[in-house]
Design a protein around this motif. Sequence first.
Motif, short mmCIF file in Angstrom:
data_model
loop_
_atom_site.label_atom_id
_atom_site.label_comp_id
_atom_site.label_asym_id
_atom_site.label_seq_id
_atom_site.Cartn_x
_atom_site.Cartn_y
_atom_site.Cartn_z
N ALA A 22 -6.69 3.51 1.31
CA ALA A 22 -7.09 2.39 2.52
C ALA A 22 -8.00 2.81 3.46
O ALA A 22 -7.61 3.68 4.44
CB ALA A 22 -5.77 2.24 3.39
N ALA A 23 -9.24 2.87 3.05
CA ALA A 23 -10.48 3.65 3.77
C ALA A 23 -10.41 3.48 5.27
O ALA A 23 -10.74 4.48 5.85
CB ALA A 23 -11.62 3.33 2.99
N PRO A 24 -10.25 2.20 5.70
CA PRO A 24 -10.40 2.05 7.35
C PRO A 24 -9.47 2.88 7.98
O PRO A 24 -9.67 3.23 9.06
CB PRO A 24 -10.04 0.66 7.53
N LEU A 25 -8.05 3.45 7.38
CA LEU A 25 -7.18 4.22 7.99
C LEU A 25 -7.09 5.73 7.70
O LEU A 25 -6.43 6.37 7.97
CB LEU A 25 -5.81 3.39 7.59
N ASN A 26 -8.16 5.99 6.81
CA ASN A 26 -8.20 7.41 5.93
C ASN A 26 -6.96 7.79 5.63
O ASN A 26 -6.49 8.78 5.77
CB ASN A 26 -8.64 8.42 7.32
N LEU A 27 -6.58 6.92 4.72
CA LEU A 27 -5.20 6.88 3.98
C LEU A 27 -5.28 7.00 2.48
O LEU A 27 -5.96 6.01 1.99
CB LEU A 27 -4.17 6.00 4.42
N TYR A 28 -4.67 7.82 1.73
CA TYR A 28 -4.64 7.71 0.39
C TYR A 28 -3.06 7.66 0.05
O TYR A 28 -2.25 8.22 0.52
CB TYR A 28 -4.97 9.03 -0.31
N PHE A 29 -2.63 6.80 -1.07
CA PHE A 29 -1.46 6.61 -1.40
C PHE A 29 -1.52 7.08 -3.14
O PHE A 29 -2.12 6.41 -4.02
CB PHE A 29 -1.13 5.33 -1.40
#
Length: 360
Positions: free
Chosen positions: A206-213
């Motif tokens: 989730a690039a816009p949130l700087n998140l990886y799952f």
Amino acid sequence: MARAISRCQWFGIVAIVCLNIVLWILFLTEVPALVTASKEAKHGRLGCANGQCPFTSYGKHRPKLGHLTLTASMPEQYIPTVHNNRRLLVIGDIHGMNTELGNLLNLAEYNPSNDHVITLGDMVNKGPDSRGVLSRLMSMNASAVRGNHEDRLLIALKEYRGRAASTHKDEVVGFRKRDKKILKAAKTLLPEQVTWLSNLPVILKAAPLNLYFVHGGLVPGVKLEKQDPWAVMNMRTLIYPQDELKRRTETSNAELDDDDVEEAQKVIPVPIDDHSGERWTKAWNRYQKSHVKEGHRRTVMYGHDAKMGFTETRYTVGLDSGCAAGGDLTALIVKAKGRKGFTYDKIQVPCKVARKRKGT
């Protein structure tokens, strides 16, 4: 004669020293590859696809992916922003506990027009209703990553079908005990559910949130496209050759410009699936703080490690709270906060022990 013997001895010593240096270099560079390769061989995924074998940072070659998708990005319309007021419901290991999943969604006041569900792998097996879990998730158009239980299920199902096709009968002889159990769950699934599982990525961004799952974890210092899929689905800790862990704490604190995690480490740690090494989350946090500019740092949300339970650190959140063993089913309600920022609230529902629910 004495002088000749002395010279021969000297050359012999030099040769032995050189050989030891070469062997030591091979040890430092090849052992991580052998560890990774042995685990990939166990899962039948070594090889080169279409003649292309891009290198990993801690192995000889990246394993053959086949139909396995390594990375994917979340559709932009599901990403929360400060303007759209959307939410992500990130859920830990469900393991066939469909009743508890329903309870969790009710507690979150799930609204399909405003919310998007992401599950962190291990949706199947152990619990009584893997098929029901997948049916519910697919009906909500949920996103998910491939966990080690999905991976094992798909491998076991493929092997079973191959044996059945060759013998023209229901052939499960020779399967390991744990694979027989997961095969039992696999046989309850609909064809479209198996296809859905097969198409799940190992890493969701989730690039816009700087998140990886992910399900298991990520190796710091290795770009996403070079991560080992087995490790991402199975890892819990990291091991280092020699005194590498000590050296890493003394390395330069220079920050990197690239948006992605860079390969700044000279020696990459080897991911393992037990708790005998350094926790990968500790290494990830250290790397983000020391080598990545603040605005580019990534937070990883993961499952897999029920022994540790719900665990928060600066740049990682672990959501496996042992639902199938009678623990809780955990979710994070994620909202946007400013540019590339986010906040989250934790919710949990209690779970019954899966083995006590055979009649349900």
